[in-house]
Enzyme design. Structure first.
Site, PDB file in Angstrom:
ATOM      1  N   ARG A   1       0.620  -1.077   0.579  1.00 15.37           N
ATOM      2  CA  ARG A   1       0.266   0.166  -0.199  1.00 15.37           C
ATOM      3  C   ARG A   1       0.884   1.117   0.244  1.00 15.37           C
ATOM      4  O   ARG A   1       1.494   1.599   0.513  1.00 15.37           O
ATOM      5  CB  ARG A   1      -0.592  -0.161   1.250  1.00 15.37           C
ATOM      6  CG  ARG A   1      -2.231  -0.858   1.118  1.00 15.37           C
ATOM      7  CD  ARG A   1      -3.425  -0.957   2.393  1.00 15.37           C
ATOM      8  NE  ARG A   1      -2.276  -0.545   3.726  1.00 15.37           N
ATOM      9  CZ  ARG A   1      -3.571   0.285   4.844  1.00 15.37           C
ATOM     10  NH1 ARG A   1      -4.777   0.454   4.336  1.00 15.37           N
ATOM     11  NH2 ARG A   1      -2.954   0.072   6.038  1.00 15.37           N
TER      12      ARG A   1
ATOM     13  N   ASP B   1       3.779  -6.759  10.879  1.00 12.33           N
ATOM     14  CA  ASP B   1       4.761  -6.858  12.036  1.00 12.33           C
ATOM     15  C   ASP B   1       4.482  -7.942  13.190  1.00 12.33           C
ATOM     16  O   ASP B   1       4.887  -8.170  13.774  1.00 12.33           O
ATOM     17  CB  ASP B   1       4.418  -4.918  12.518  1.00 12.33           C
ATOM     18  CG  ASP B   1       5.089  -4.166  11.362  1.00 12.33           C
ATOM     19  OD1 ASP B   1       5.428  -4.960  10.639  1.00 12.33           O
ATOM     20  OD2 ASP B   1       5.162  -2.886  11.211  1.00 12.33           O
TER      21      ASP B   1
ATOM     22  N   ASP C   1      -0.409  -3.572  12.581  1.00 10.30           N
ATOM     23  CA  ASP C   1      -0.058  -4.179  11.570  1.00 10.30           C
ATOM     24  C   ASP C   1       0.041  -5.910  11.753  1.00 10.30           C
ATOM     25  O   ASP C   1       0.996  -6.029  12.091  1.00 10.30           O
ATOM     26  CB  ASP C   1       1.269  -3.880  10.955  1.00 10.30           C
ATOM     27  CG  ASP C   1       1.803  -3.725   9.346  1.00 10.30           C
ATOM     28  OD1 ASP C   1       1.551  -2.872   8.970  1.00 10.30           O
ATOM     29  OD2 ASP C   1       2.145  -4.968   9.525  1.00 10.30           O
TER      30      ASP C   1
ATOM     31  N   THR D   1      -1.138   7.225  -0.609  1.00  8.02           N
ATOM     32  CA  THR D   1      -2.278   7.720  -1.421  1.00  8.02           C
ATOM     33  C   THR D   1      -3.388   6.083  -0.913  1.00  8.02           C
ATOM     34  O   THR D   1      -4.305   6.269  -0.715  1.00  8.02           O
ATOM     35  CB  THR D   1      -2.368   7.014  -2.863  1.00  8.02           C
ATOM     36  OG1 THR D   1      -1.719   5.824  -2.822  1.00  8.02           O
ATOM     37  CG2 THR D   1      -1.338   8.367  -3.587  1.00  8.02           C
TER      38      THR D   1
HETATM   39  N1  URA Z   1      -3.286  -3.196   7.247  1.00 11.84           N
HETATM   40  C1  URA Z   1      -3.198  -4.210   8.546  1.00 11.84           C
HETATM   41  O1  URA Z   1      -2.115  -4.348   8.736  1.00 11.84           O
HETATM   42  N2  URA Z   1      -3.442  -3.644   9.756  1.00 11.84           N
HETATM   43  C2  URA Z   1      -4.709  -2.803   9.534  1.00 11.84           C
HETATM   44  O2  URA Z   1      -4.937  -2.311  10.475  1.00 11.84           O
HETATM   45  C3  URA Z   1      -5.273  -2.321   8.168  1.00 11.84           C
HETATM   46  C4  URA Z   1      -4.284  -2.627   6.970  1.00 11.84           C
END
Ligand code: URA
Length: 210
Positions: free
Chosen positions: A105, A204, A201, A109
């Site tokens: 991503r 992560d 995330d 944007t």
């Molecule tokens: N991607 C993620 O890892 N966590 C989110 O909350 C949104 C997209």
């Protein structure tokens, strides 16, 4: 709940998900739970896989018993977080073919940018389960499914851990034929595109990066 969205409300799934959401949960525990939860979600995502009867002999008598139709399943992981969902499903269905789509991503944007694409060549003959833990804006998931359809897939289920209403809506508009299977539908996205309350995330959390 519409046919487009299936929320797996089973207590085992919900219990594991709550531990995964907790920010104190370690990377190794997070990965272990993701693997377990992916098997439970896969149970629902593969509910409509076709079977055919074969004759077998039980210790008691002969019977027509249902078996899956050959090697008819493809799994497509959206990198990198999708890989966390892949292992559990592969344990259940080891004969499935596996493809990968790499999208990141753009932080400005929030639009998806493709960097990797390796898909099975015969997707038109297979049921395809696309896996990505977080359905947030839905932009990358919708773009990945565009690529997967271009490669020939017609029967697609999208399996994720958490979905935001924005992502569900985006997918419904872009791919109304694709059923979404998720463990929870959360409240909303924040200004950075993260799901709230979410779990942070997912990549992560599962790989211990920041
Ligand atoms: N991607 C993620 O890892 N966590 C989110 O909350 C949104 C997209």
């Amino acid at each position: 709940m519409s046919d487009h969205l299936t929320i797996v409300t089973h207590p085992l799934v919900q219990h594991k998900l709550s531990i995964m959401r907790d920010k104190e949960t370690s990377t190794s525990k997070f990965r272990q739970l993701l693997r377990e939860i992916s098997m439970l979600l896969a149970y629902e995502a593969t509910r409509e896989l076709p079977t055919h009867n074969v004759k077998i002999q039980t210790p008691i008598c002969e019977m027509d018993a249902p078996k899956l139709e050959g090697r008819k399943l493809a799994l497509v992981s959206i990198l990198r977080a999708g890989n966390g969902l892949l292992d559990g499903i592969l344990e259940l269905i080891p004969a499935a073919r596996v493809g990968f789509v790499g999208l990141y991503r753009d932080p400005e944007t929030l639009q998806p940018v493709e960097y990797y694409n390796k898909l099975p060549s015969d997707l038109q003959d297979r049921w395809t389960v696309v896996v990505d833990p977080m359905l947030a804006t839905g932009n990358s998931s919708a773009a990945a499914i565009d690529l997967i359809k271009q490669a020939g897939a017609t029967n697609i289920v999208f399996m994720c851990l958490l979905a935001a209403p924005e992502g569900v809506q985006r997918m419904k508009e872009a791919h109304p034929d694709v059923r979404i299977v998720t463990a929870a539908l959360d409240d909303h996205l924040n200004d950075h595109g993260y799901i709230v309350p979410g779990l942070g995330d997912a990549g992560d959390r599962m790989f211990g990066t920041k």
